[in-house]
Design an enzyme around this catalytic site. Structure first.
Site, PDB file in Angstrom:
ATOM      1  N   TYR A 100      -9.806  -8.566  -4.058  1.00  0.00           N
ATOM      2  CA  TYR A 100      -8.790  -8.294  -5.028  1.00  0.00           C
ATOM      3  C   TYR A 100      -8.800  -9.456  -6.154  1.00  0.00           C
ATOM      4  CZ  TYR A 100      -6.550  -4.978  -2.085  1.00  0.00           C
ATOM      5  OH  TYR A 100      -6.243  -3.780  -1.021  1.00  0.00           O
TER       6      TYR A 100
ATOM      7  N   HIS B  29      -3.542  -9.144   5.086  1.00  0.00           N
ATOM      8  CA  HIS B  29      -4.947  -9.044   5.451  1.00  0.00           C
ATOM      9  C   HIS B  29      -5.293  -9.855   6.706  1.00  0.00           C
ATOM     10  CE1 HIS B  29      -6.017  -8.184   0.886  1.00  0.00           C
ATOM     11  NE2 HIS B  29      -5.800  -7.255   1.455  1.00  0.00           N
TER      12      HIS B  29
ATOM     13  N   LYS C 166      -2.134  -1.571   7.854  1.00  0.00           N
ATOM     14  CA  LYS C 166      -3.725  -1.161   7.960  1.00  0.00           C
ATOM     15  C   LYS C 166      -4.435  -1.572   9.194  1.00  0.00           C
ATOM     16  CE  LYS C 166      -7.872  -0.730   5.110  1.00  0.00           C
ATOM     17  NZ  LYS C 166      -8.427  -1.178   3.605  1.00  0.00           N
TER      18      LYS C 166
ATOM     19  N   HIS D  14      -2.659   2.669  -6.568  1.00  0.00           N
ATOM     20  CA  HIS D  14      -3.327   1.567  -5.810  1.00  0.00           C
ATOM     21  C   HIS D  14      -3.689   0.410  -6.604  1.00  0.00           C
ATOM     22  CE1 HIS D  14      -4.662  -0.621  -2.209  1.00  0.00           C
ATOM     23  NE2 HIS D  14      -5.953  -0.976  -2.614  1.00  0.00           N
TER      24      HIS D  14
ATOM     25  N   ARG E  67       0.920  -1.073  -0.161  1.00  0.00           N
ATOM     26  CA  ARG E  67      -0.140   0.062   0.060  1.00  0.00           C
ATOM     27  C   ARG E  67       0.746   1.266   0.056  1.00  0.00           C
ATOM     28  NH1 ARG E  67      -1.961  -3.229   4.267  1.00  0.00           N
ATOM     29  NH2 ARG E  67      -3.887  -4.317   3.993  1.00  0.00           N
TER      30      ARG E  67
ATOM     31  N   ARG F 204      -1.480  -2.944  -6.737  1.00  0.00           N
ATOM     32  CA  ARG F 204      -1.587  -4.006  -5.730  1.00  0.00           C
ATOM     33  C   ARG F 204      -2.613  -5.008  -6.184  1.00  0.00           C
ATOM     34  NH1 ARG F 204      -1.397  -4.806   0.200  1.00  0.00           N
ATOM     35  NH2 ARG F 204      -3.388  -5.485   1.016  1.00  0.00           N
TER      36      ARG F 204
END
Length: 251
Positions: A221, A212, A101, A178, A76, A181
């Site tokens: 994704y 994640h 995150k 982004h 990210r 990714r």
């Protein structure tokens, strides 16, 4: 939204305007991810190395390395900005990602080609006079005597996309940084299919690599492209053809 609902019931209730920032954020969240082609990835990297920077000769290598990590490691923008020099382990060929995150760290093994690019950047970084203490920002701007911010990285890498003729010259439309990714995930799935590997068995590892909390976040994704669908169909065809042959061989 609430004012619109009330307006439908009672038309005397005014509809409150939505601020530009809120509306822009909502539009961005609804945008479908863009999956770059292999050719577009090469064009982006080439545009980074040709980035005009007469007063900072190290900047093109900096941008190139940022893009390599964003695509090859699926980082990210905030993760790129928060990288410190001590996060790079040249002996183990890994990269430590901190303050993610979801507030957890992860250590990423990097491919040999990525490590080669990173080592070259470290040499250029040292020659530019950047600090060498482990707590210093990995991506350092000698002109500003500090590290790059998340917003600064987004702005300059977006300019690289424009110079590669992949994103329009103006406006927020078109591919985003982004999306690299998202592309990393799509290309990894494609390569697994081509290698004859069942991608489903690899999803937990991919989720961990991306940082994640669970596999459900990774599924966001997984964007189906014509190429990926063709690879999946081809794998199904081969497996389906083998099954009848096995049954026919039974006594």
């Amino acid at each position: 939204m609430v004012s619109k609902a009330m307006h439908r019931i009672d038309q005397q209730v005014p509809v409150l305007p939505i601020g530009d920032g809120v509306a822009r954020s909502a539009r961005q969240q609804q945008r479908s991810p863009y999956l770059y082609t292999d050719d577009e990835i090469q064009r982006i990297l080439h545009a980074a190395l040709l980035y005009p920077s007469p007063k900072a000769s190290w900047r093109p290598v900096t941008l190139f390395t940022m893009l390599v990590l964003a695509y090859c490691a699926g980082l990210r923008g905030g993760e790129v900005a928060r990288l410190m020099l001590g996060d790079v382990d040249l002996r183990e060929q890994t990269l430590e990602i901190r303050e993610t995150k979801f507030f957890k760290n992860r250590r990423l093994p990097l491919a040999p080609g990525v490590m080669t690019s990173l080592k070259h950047y470290l040499v250029v970084r040292e020659q530019a006079g950047a600090p060498t203490n482990p707590e210093s920002p990995l991506f350092w701007s000698p002109q500003r005597n500090c590290g790059y911010t998340v917003g600064g990285i987004r702005l300059i890498l977006t300019d690289v996309l424009r110079r590669a003729d992949i994103k329009p010259a103006r406006g927020a439309v078109g591919p985003r940084v982004h999306d690299l990714r998202h592309t990393m995930v799509g290309h990894r799935m494609r390569d697994w299919y081509k290698a004859g590997i069942n991608p489903q068995s690899k999803l937990p590892y991919l989720a961990t690599y991306l940082g994640h909390k669970d596999i459900r976040s990774t599924l966001v994704y997984l964007n189906i492209t014509p190429g990926l669908l063709q690879d999946a169909c081809e794998r199904f065809r081969k497996n389906g053809a083998a099954a009848p042959q096995t049954r026919e061989s039974l006594p």
